[in-house]
Write a protein that holds these residues in place. Structure first.
Motif, mmCIF file in Angstrom:
data_model
loop_
_atom_site.group_PDB
_atom_site.id
_atom_site.type_symbol
_atom_site.label_atom_id
_atom_site.label_comp_id
_atom_site.label_asym_id
_atom_site.label_seq_id
_atom_site.Cartn_x
_atom_site.Cartn_y
_atom_site.Cartn_z
ATOM 1 N N LEU A 74 1.799 7.852 4.087
ATOM 2 C CA LEU A 74 1.119 6.618 4.159
ATOM 3 C C LEU A 74 1.238 6.270 2.596
ATOM 4 N N LYS A 75 1.235 7.036 1.759
ATOM 5 C CA LYS A 75 1.459 6.299 0.316
ATOM 6 C C LYS A 75 2.750 5.976 0.124
ATOM 7 N N THR A 76 3.721 6.729 0.779
ATOM 8 C CA THR A 76 5.183 6.537 0.845
ATOM 9 C C THR A 76 5.443 5.114 1.518
ATOM 10 N N LEU A 77 4.861 5.021 2.321
ATOM 11 C CA LEU A 77 4.833 3.749 3.394
ATOM 12 C C LEU A 77 4.647 2.621 2.392
ATOM 13 N N PHE A 78 3.433 2.689 1.873
ATOM 14 C CA PHE A 78 2.856 1.500 1.051
ATOM 15 C C PHE A 78 3.653 1.385 -0.091
ATOM 16 N N ALA A 79 4.082 2.370 -0.872
ATOM 17 C CA ALA A 79 5.295 1.968 -2.033
ATOM 18 C C ALA A 79 6.420 1.165 -1.365
ATOM 19 N N SER A 80 7.022 1.677 -0.212
ATOM 20 C CA SER A 80 8.074 0.828 0.241
ATOM 21 C C SER A 80 7.911 -0.552 0.735
ATOM 22 N N LEU A 81 6.586 -0.660 1.116
ATOM 23 C CA LEU A 81 6.272 -2.176 1.471
ATOM 24 C C LEU A 81 5.944 -2.907 0.145
ATOM 25 N N ASP A 82 5.556 -2.297 -0.780
ATOM 26 C CA ASP A 82 5.104 -2.964 -2.011
ATOM 27 C C ASP A 82 6.443 -3.207 -2.938
ATOM 28 N N GLY A 83 7.001 -4.316 -2.254
ATOM 29 C CA GLY A 83 8.659 -4.499 -2.912
ATOM 30 C C GLY A 83 8.474 -5.109 -4.292
ATOM 31 N N ASP A 84 7.650 -5.318 -4.713
ATOM 32 C CA ASP A 84 7.396 -5.996 -6.459
ATOM 33 C C ASP A 84 6.654 -5.158 -6.896
ATOM 34 N N ALA A 85 6.337 -3.939 -6.509
ATOM 35 C CA ALA A 85 5.688 -2.865 -7.338
ATOM 36 C C ALA A 85 4.258 -3.395 -7.939
#
Length: 145
Positions: A8-19
């Protein structure tokens, strides 16, 4: 299917395009479409965000996203518990599917004697992939028919 926290953390990071450490309702919609195949309306995505948005900024931080994802997984598990228990009653051979023989045995226990041929025909009606047995998803379709 329950995802691990690291997934889930990896998925979140991939969705957070602008970091920036936050995802919007629109990004959540993309996530649901990609991971679950569900295309939810914008209003529903906004309501989901609002349901766990502790700071009221209209965005999900990683902790809020994890809370939402784990809550949705728990709801999904609850929703499928009854059908999974019923499936397990018919799936007696430990193969992860319902065979004509296991269907015949369970129907016999329920007082509805059927021949293997009749059970094969019953399975055939809902056997979407043509493998001669019922998977859990095919069983759910059969039970709702």
């Amino acid at each position: 299917m329950v995802a691990s926290t690291s997934e889930l953390k990896t998925l979140f990071a991939s969705l957070d395009g602008d970091a920036d450490g936050r995802i919007s309702a629109a990004e959540l919609r993309v996530c649901m479409r990609a991971t679950l195949g569900e295309d939810i309306p914008a209003e529903e995505a906004e309501a989901l965000v609002a349901s766990v948005d502790a700071d009221g900024d209209g965005l999900l931080c990683e902790a809020e996203f994890l809370k939402l994802a784990l809550h949705c997984d728990a709801e999904d598990e609850e929703r499928t518990r009854g059908p999974r228990e019923a499936f397990a009653m018919y799936e007696m051979e430990g193969k992860g599917c319902i065979t004509p023989a296991s269907l015949r045995r369970m129907l016999g226990r329920l007082g509805n004697e059927q021949g293997v041929g009749e059970c094969r025909a019953m399975i055939c009606r809902f056997d979407l992939d043509g493998d001669g047995v019922l998977s859990f998803d095919e069983f759910k379709i059969m039970m709702s028919a």
